[in-house]
Design a protein around this motif. Structure first.
Motif, PDB file in Angstrom:
ATOM      1  N   GLY A  13       0.827  -1.206   0.000  1.00  0.00           N
ATOM      2  CA  GLY A  13       0.000   0.000   0.000  1.00  0.00           C
ATOM      3  C   GLY A  13       0.857   1.250   0.000  1.00  0.00           C
ATOM      4  N   ALA A  14       0.626   2.099  -0.999  1.00  0.00           N
ATOM      5  CA  ALA A  14       1.434   3.317  -1.140  1.00  0.00           C
ATOM      6  C   ALA A  14       0.601   4.567  -0.876  1.00  0.00           C
ATOM      7  CB  ALA A  14       2.075   3.363  -2.531  1.00  0.00           C
ATOM      8  N   GLY A  15      -0.288   4.503   0.125  1.00  0.00           N
ATOM      9  CA  GLY A  15      -0.928   5.714   0.622  1.00  0.00           C
ATOM     10  C   GLY A  15       0.079   6.472   1.482  1.00  0.00           C
ATOM     11  N   GLN A  16      -0.367   7.540   2.124  1.00  0.00           N
ATOM     12  CA  GLN A  16       0.634   8.340   2.832  1.00  0.00           C
ATOM     13  C   GLN A  16       1.262   7.599   4.010  1.00  0.00           C
ATOM     14  OE1 GLN A  16      -0.698  12.043   4.423  1.00  0.00           O
ATOM     15  NE2 GLN A  16      -1.820  11.095   6.069  1.00  0.00           N
ATOM     16  N   THR A  17       0.514   6.711   4.652  1.00  0.00           N
ATOM     17  CA  THR A  17       1.095   5.988   5.783  1.00  0.00           C
ATOM     18  C   THR A  17       2.152   5.005   5.307  1.00  0.00           C
ATOM     19  OG1 THR A  17      -1.131   6.068   6.725  1.00  0.00           O
ATOM     20  CG2 THR A  17       0.487   4.762   7.893  1.00  0.00           C
ATOM     21  N   ARG A  38      -1.595   0.516  -7.663  1.00  0.00           N
ATOM     22  CA  ARG A  38      -1.611   1.532  -8.728  1.00  0.00           C
ATOM     23  C   ARG A  38      -0.192   2.011  -8.970  1.00  0.00           C
ATOM     24  NH1 ARG A  38      -6.370   2.472  -6.099  1.00  0.00           N
ATOM     25  NH2 ARG A  38      -8.176   2.542  -7.478  1.00  0.00           N
ATOM     26  N   THR A  50      -7.542  10.375   0.080  1.00  0.00           N
ATOM     27  CA  THR A  50      -8.242   9.487   1.019  1.00  0.00           C
ATOM     28  C   THR A  50      -9.097  10.287   1.993  1.00  0.00           C
ATOM     29  OG1 THR A  50      -6.351   8.021   0.884  1.00  0.00           O
ATOM     30  CG2 THR A  50      -7.914   7.580   2.632  1.00  0.00           C
ATOM     31  N   GLY A  51      -8.637  11.480   2.333  1.00  0.00           N
ATOM     32  CA  GLY A  51      -9.392  12.342   3.252  1.00  0.00           C
ATOM     33  C   GLY A  51      -8.724  13.700   3.291  1.00  0.00           C
ATOM     34  N   THR A 131      -1.385  -5.780  -7.282  1.00  0.00           N
ATOM     35  CA  THR A 131      -2.405  -5.909  -6.237  1.00  0.00           C
ATOM     36  C   THR A 131      -2.091  -7.160  -5.428  1.00  0.00           C
ATOM     37  OG1 THR A 131      -4.034  -4.850  -7.647  1.00  0.00           O
ATOM     38  CG2 THR A 131      -4.885  -6.123  -5.792  1.00  0.00           C
ATOM     39  N   ARG A 153      -8.576   1.239   4.537  1.00  0.00           N
ATOM     40  CA  ARG A 153      -9.705   0.613   5.246  1.00  0.00           C
ATOM     41  C   ARG A 153     -10.174  -0.655   4.560  1.00  0.00           C
ATOM     42  NH1 ARG A 153     -13.659   4.220   4.549  1.00  0.00           N
ATOM     43  NH2 ARG A 153     -12.362   5.927   3.830  1.00  0.00           N
ATOM     44  N   LEU A 156      -6.345  -5.255   2.295  1.00  0.00           N
ATOM     45  CA  LEU A 156      -6.079  -6.495   3.030  1.00  0.00           C
ATOM     46  C   LEU A 156      -6.469  -6.388   4.501  1.00  0.00           C
ATOM     47  CD1 LEU A 156      -2.593  -7.261   1.450  1.00  0.00           C
ATOM     48  CD2 LEU A 156      -4.663  -8.622   1.130  1.00  0.00           C
ATOM     49  N   VAL A 289     -17.582   6.005   7.078  1.00  0.00           N
ATOM     50  CA  VAL A 289     -16.542   5.210   7.731  1.00  0.00           C
ATOM     51  C   VAL A 289     -17.099   4.592   9.007  1.00  0.00           C
ATOM     52  CG1 VAL A 289     -14.238   5.247   8.787  1.00  0.00           C
ATOM     53  CG2 VAL A 289     -14.762   6.818   6.903  1.00  0.00           C
ATOM     54  N   PRO A 318     -13.995  10.828  10.416  1.00  0.00           N
ATOM     55  CA  PRO A 318     -13.046  11.946  10.340  1.00  0.00           C
ATOM     56  C   PRO A 318     -13.414  13.184  11.151  1.00  0.00           C
ATOM     57  CG  PRO A 318     -14.239  11.706   8.266  1.00  0.00           C
ATOM     58  CD  PRO A 318     -14.627  10.539   9.116  1.00  0.00           C
ATOM     59  N   GLN A 322      -8.493  12.203  13.128  1.00  0.00           N
ATOM     60  CA  GLN A 322      -7.504  11.362  13.802  1.00  0.00           C
ATOM     61  C   GLN A 322      -6.785  10.358  12.894  1.00  0.00           C
ATOM     62  OE1 GLN A 322      -6.431  11.829  17.025  1.00  0.00           O
ATOM     63  NE2 GLN A 322      -7.627  13.676  16.709  1.00  0.00           N
TER      64      GLN A 322
HETATM   65  C1  FAD Z   1     -13.639  12.395   4.356  1.00  0.00           C
HETATM   66  C2  FAD Z   1     -12.411  12.115   5.180  1.00  0.00           C
HETATM   67  C3  FAD Z   1     -11.757  13.162   5.826  1.00  0.00           C
HETATM   68  C4  FAD Z   1     -10.637  12.917   6.619  1.00  0.00           C
HETATM   69  N1  FAD Z   1     -10.045  13.951   7.292  1.00  0.00           N
HETATM   70  C5  FAD Z   1      -8.987  13.701   8.102  1.00  0.00           C
HETATM   71  C6  FAD Z   1      -8.362  14.758   8.832  1.00  0.00           C
HETATM   72  O1  FAD Z   1      -8.756  15.933   8.745  1.00  0.00           O
HETATM   73  N2  FAD Z   1      -7.294  14.451   9.630  1.00  0.00           N
HETATM   74  C7  FAD Z   1      -6.820  13.184   9.743  1.00  0.00           C
HETATM   75  O2  FAD Z   1      -5.863  12.960  10.489  1.00  0.00           O
HETATM   76  N3  FAD Z   1      -7.397  12.165   9.060  1.00  0.00           N
HETATM   77  C8  FAD Z   1      -8.448  12.393   8.253  1.00  0.00           C
HETATM   78  N4  FAD Z   1      -9.010  11.362   7.547  1.00  0.00           N
HETATM   79  C9  FAD Z   1      -8.370  10.056   7.586  1.00  0.00           C
HETATM   80  C10 FAD Z   1      -7.136   9.991   6.656  1.00  0.00           C
HETATM   81  O3  FAD Z   1      -7.430  10.554   5.406  1.00  0.00           O
HETATM   82  C11 FAD Z   1      -6.699   8.569   6.520  1.00  0.00           C
HETATM   83  O4  FAD Z   1      -6.554   8.027   7.818  1.00  0.00           O
HETATM   84  C12 FAD Z   1      -5.338   8.404   5.821  1.00  0.00           C
HETATM   85  O5  FAD Z   1      -5.256   9.153   4.653  1.00  0.00           O
HETATM   86  C13 FAD Z   1      -5.149   6.926   5.532  1.00  0.00           C
HETATM   87  O6  FAD Z   1      -3.943   6.707   4.912  1.00  0.00           O
HETATM   88  P1  FAD Z   1      -3.440   5.216   4.657  1.00  0.00           P
HETATM   89  O7  FAD Z   1      -2.127   5.349   3.943  1.00  0.00           O
HETATM   90  O8  FAD Z   1      -3.483   4.455   5.919  1.00  0.00           O
HETATM   91  O9  FAD Z   1      -4.525   4.546   3.714  1.00  0.00           O
HETATM   92  P2  FAD Z   1      -4.913   4.858   2.193  1.00  0.00           P
HETATM   93  O10 FAD Z   1      -4.717   6.293   1.881  1.00  0.00           O
HETATM   94  O11 FAD Z   1      -6.256   4.278   1.983  1.00  0.00           O
HETATM   95  O12 FAD Z   1      -3.832   4.069   1.345  1.00  0.00           O
HETATM   96  C14 FAD Z   1      -3.925   2.701   1.098  1.00  0.00           C
HETATM   97  C15 FAD Z   1      -3.251   2.383  -0.248  1.00  0.00           C
HETATM   98  O13 FAD Z   1      -3.175   0.966  -0.406  1.00  0.00           O
HETATM   99  C16 FAD Z   1      -3.583   0.632  -1.722  1.00  0.00           C
HETATM  100  N5  FAD Z   1      -4.057  -0.769  -1.713  1.00  0.00           N
HETATM  101  C17 FAD Z   1      -5.259  -1.227  -1.260  1.00  0.00           C
HETATM  102  N6  FAD Z   1      -5.336  -2.558  -1.390  1.00  0.00           N
HETATM  103  C18 FAD Z   1      -4.153  -2.962  -1.920  1.00  0.00           C
HETATM  104  C19 FAD Z   1      -3.614  -4.234  -2.279  1.00  0.00           C
HETATM  105  N7  FAD Z   1      -4.332  -5.362  -2.091  1.00  0.00           N
HETATM  106  N8  FAD Z   1      -2.376  -4.298  -2.809  1.00  0.00           N
HETATM  107  C20 FAD Z   1      -1.637  -3.184  -3.004  1.00  0.00           C
HETATM  108  N9  FAD Z   1      -2.089  -1.934  -2.680  1.00  0.00           N
HETATM  109  C21 FAD Z   1      -3.331  -1.834  -2.138  1.00  0.00           C
HETATM  110  C22 FAD Z   1      -4.664   1.661  -2.024  1.00  0.00           C
HETATM  111  O14 FAD Z   1      -4.906   1.781  -3.403  1.00  0.00           O
HETATM  112  C23 FAD Z   1      -4.035   2.912  -1.434  1.00  0.00           C
HETATM  113  O15 FAD Z   1      -3.152   3.529  -2.351  1.00  0.00           O
HETATM  114  C24 FAD Z   1     -10.145  11.594   6.754  1.00  0.00           C
HETATM  115  C25 FAD Z   1     -10.789  10.545   6.094  1.00  0.00           C
HETATM  116  C26 FAD Z   1     -11.918  10.795   5.320  1.00  0.00           C
HETATM  117  C27 FAD Z   1     -12.603   9.647   4.633  1.00  0.00           C
END
Ligand code: FAD
Length: 453
Positions: A13-17, A38, A50-51, A131, A153, A156, A289, A318, A322
């Motif tokens: 997973g290459a989201g910000q975390t 992706r 994502t948010g 994937t 969310r 996996l 959520v 959200p 957090q």
């Molecule tokens: C409307 C909204 C507003 C928000 N506002 C805030 C805020 O103000 N402050 C705050 O702290 N938080 C906020 N959040 C929460 C925050 O946006 C998320 O907690 C955070 O961006 C999650 O990042 P992540 O990297 O954990 O997950 P994600 O950003 O979901 O990244 C997961 C990545 O994994 C990839 N992936 C998925 N499945 C697979 C697979 N099987 N194989 C390979 N890759 C895969 C996905 O495509 C994605 O790129 C908000 C959330 C929402 C919905």
């Protein structure tokens, strides 16, 4: 900084975390591979953020501890939040909180992940577009010393069962609408009817029976300094019906403009100036959520341990911002712990890391979110806090400090404890603070002139 430790890490997973952890581990000598469903261009331009990902001091310090850009120099910052509450049709509560020592910053998650992924690849990290399913994860985890699952969310996350003892909700408490827009600056003239800080304060409104809205300064990946909107609609409300009609960026702005005309007209002149971001067809999202805590550690079919990171481990409504904050704090803590560790990253080690994070932040962050959701368990405390915030600017600032560091709320389980916190935060007895509360009795309306006027 980059000494080779001969250890390998796999991050799914290459989201910000995920990319934050990946870059941190790479810089600490791990040979790191990121697996993403992706490619990098699609991560940036083919999906919504994502948010809103508004973050405060602790999460910013977590990024700094990894030597990462916090965007404090380039993003529009927020120094406080103005609050307005309509209760049973009455304009009941209005106050303007100045954050106590922290600055809010909301950076497009796509921009942050893209910048970090670019650095990661430039510094020798491996990026694989694939994937990952549970079978493949088993093979990946068999080879890597440390395997982290940061697939958000969905993805996996099902590998990590929901922890019923730590989870309060079995369904979403709100329907959500989020989007970013341009056309409005961040100067003192903007939202001046709410705060002398103007466009440097976020604008929050709650309307009983309908939901809540938020406007905040935002750094959009294409448009740069801009504004983010977040709307929460209660089940069965008129707002929920309106949010369900959103199908694109233009309708998101249209629906929100109508909602302001009908429910939040004090901010309507600001909203009338906003424009859709043409370069980004994915500037909006709707959804919901379910706030929950999963077991932070799992294992693959052949018993290889894997750890959940970010939204995969804990998801939040959200309303108290957090999720992104927790993910960044968790990622940085894990990197530092892994760098300092000599032995295997086994179940015991991964579990200790998750438990420390849950104790340090996760549990309290869930509680603060329940508070801002007006959960029946906290409704009275929420009422006291908002009344106290109207009577004490000092309390108001520290109340919003709970979004940065939620731990002070951990012990607030009764009205007495709530009053003790009011006394401590306000620096004077809670009863005196609360005695000063007077209903707003009519909000000041915006007098922002349109640029052409
Ligand atoms: C409307 C909204 C507003 C928000 N506002 C805030 C805020 O103000 N402050 C705050 O702290 N938080 C906020 N959040 C929460 C925050 O946006 C998320 O907690 C955070 O961006 C999650 O990042 P992540 O990297 O954990 O997950 P994600 O950003 O979901 O990244 C997961 C990545 O994994 C990839 N992936 C998925 N499945 C697979 C697979 N099987 N194989 C390979 N890759 C895969 C996905 O495509 C994605 O790129 C908000 C959330 C929402 C919905």
């Amino acid at each position: 900084m980059t000494t080779s430790s001969g250890r390998t890490a796999a991050i799914i997973g290459a989201g910000q975390t995920g990319v934050t952890a990946a870059l941190g581990l790479l810089d600490n000598g791990f040979d790191v591979t990121v697996y993403s469903d992706r490619d990098q261009d699609a991560l940036r331009d083919a999906v919504p953020a994502t948010g809103t990902a508004l973050i405060f001091g602790e999460a910013q310090r977590a990024e700094e501890s990894l030597g990462l850009n916090t965007y404090l120099a380039t993003a529009p910052l927020s120094t406080g939040q103005s609050v307005r509450v309509v209760d049973d049709g009455a304009e009941a509560i209005a106050f303007d909180a100045w954050f106590d020592g922290a600055r809010g910053i909301a950076v497009d998650t796509r921009l942050k992940a893209d910048d970090r992924l670019t650095l990661f690849r430039r510094r020798g990290g491996h990026f694989v577009v694939e994937t990952v399913d549970p079978v493949r994860l088993d093979a990946i985890a068999a080879k890597a010393d440390l395997t982290l699952v940061a697939t958000g969310r969905g993805g996996l996350s099902a590998l990590f069962p929901v922890d019923p003892a730590r989870t309060v909700y079995d369904k979403p408490q709100r329907s959500l609408l989020a989007f970013s827009v341009t056309g409005l600056g961040h100067g003192p003239d903007v939202f001046a009817h709410r705060s002398t800080a103007g466009g440097q304060h976020e604008a929050y409104s709650a309307v009983s029976g309908q939901g809540e809205t938020f406007w905040g300064p935002y750094l959009h990946k294409d448009a740069g300094p801009s504004w983010a909107f977040l709307g929460w609609a209660l089940p069965g409300s008129d707002w929920e019906r309106r949010f369900a009609g959103v199908t694109d960026a233009a309708s998101a702005l249209q629906v929100t403009t109508g909602l302001h005309r009908d429910y939040i007209d004090w901010d309507l002149p600001e909203v009338n100036q906003l424009r859709v971001i043409d370069e980004d067809p994915h500037s909006w999202l709707t959804g919901a959520v379910t706030q929950l805590v999963r077991r932070g550690v799992g294992h693959t079919a052949n018993g290889h341990p894997v750890a959940a990171l970010g939204d995969t481990a804990i998801s939040y409504d959200p309303i108290a911002g957090q999720g992104a904050q927790g993910g960044l704090v968790q990622a940085a803590a894990l990197v530092h712990r892994a760098a300092a560790h000599d032995g295997p990253f086994d179940i015991a080690w991964l579990t200790a890391a998750f438990e420390d994070f849950y104790d340090h932040r996760g549990r309290a962050a869930q509680l603060v979110t329940q508070l801002f959701l007006s959960d029946p368990d906290f409704a009275e405390i929420g009422g006291l806090f908002f009344a106290a915030a109207s009577g004490s600017p000092r309390f108001a600032g520290k109340l919003f400090g709970l979004l940065d560091d939620p731990r002070r709320f951990d012990s607030v389980t009764s009205e007495e404890a709530a009053k003790a916190l009011i006394t401590e935060f306000a620096g004077e007895p809670a009863d005196e603070v609360l005695a000063r509360f007077e209903p707003a009795g009519g909000f000041e309306r915006s007098r922002l002139l349109s640029p052409a006027a």
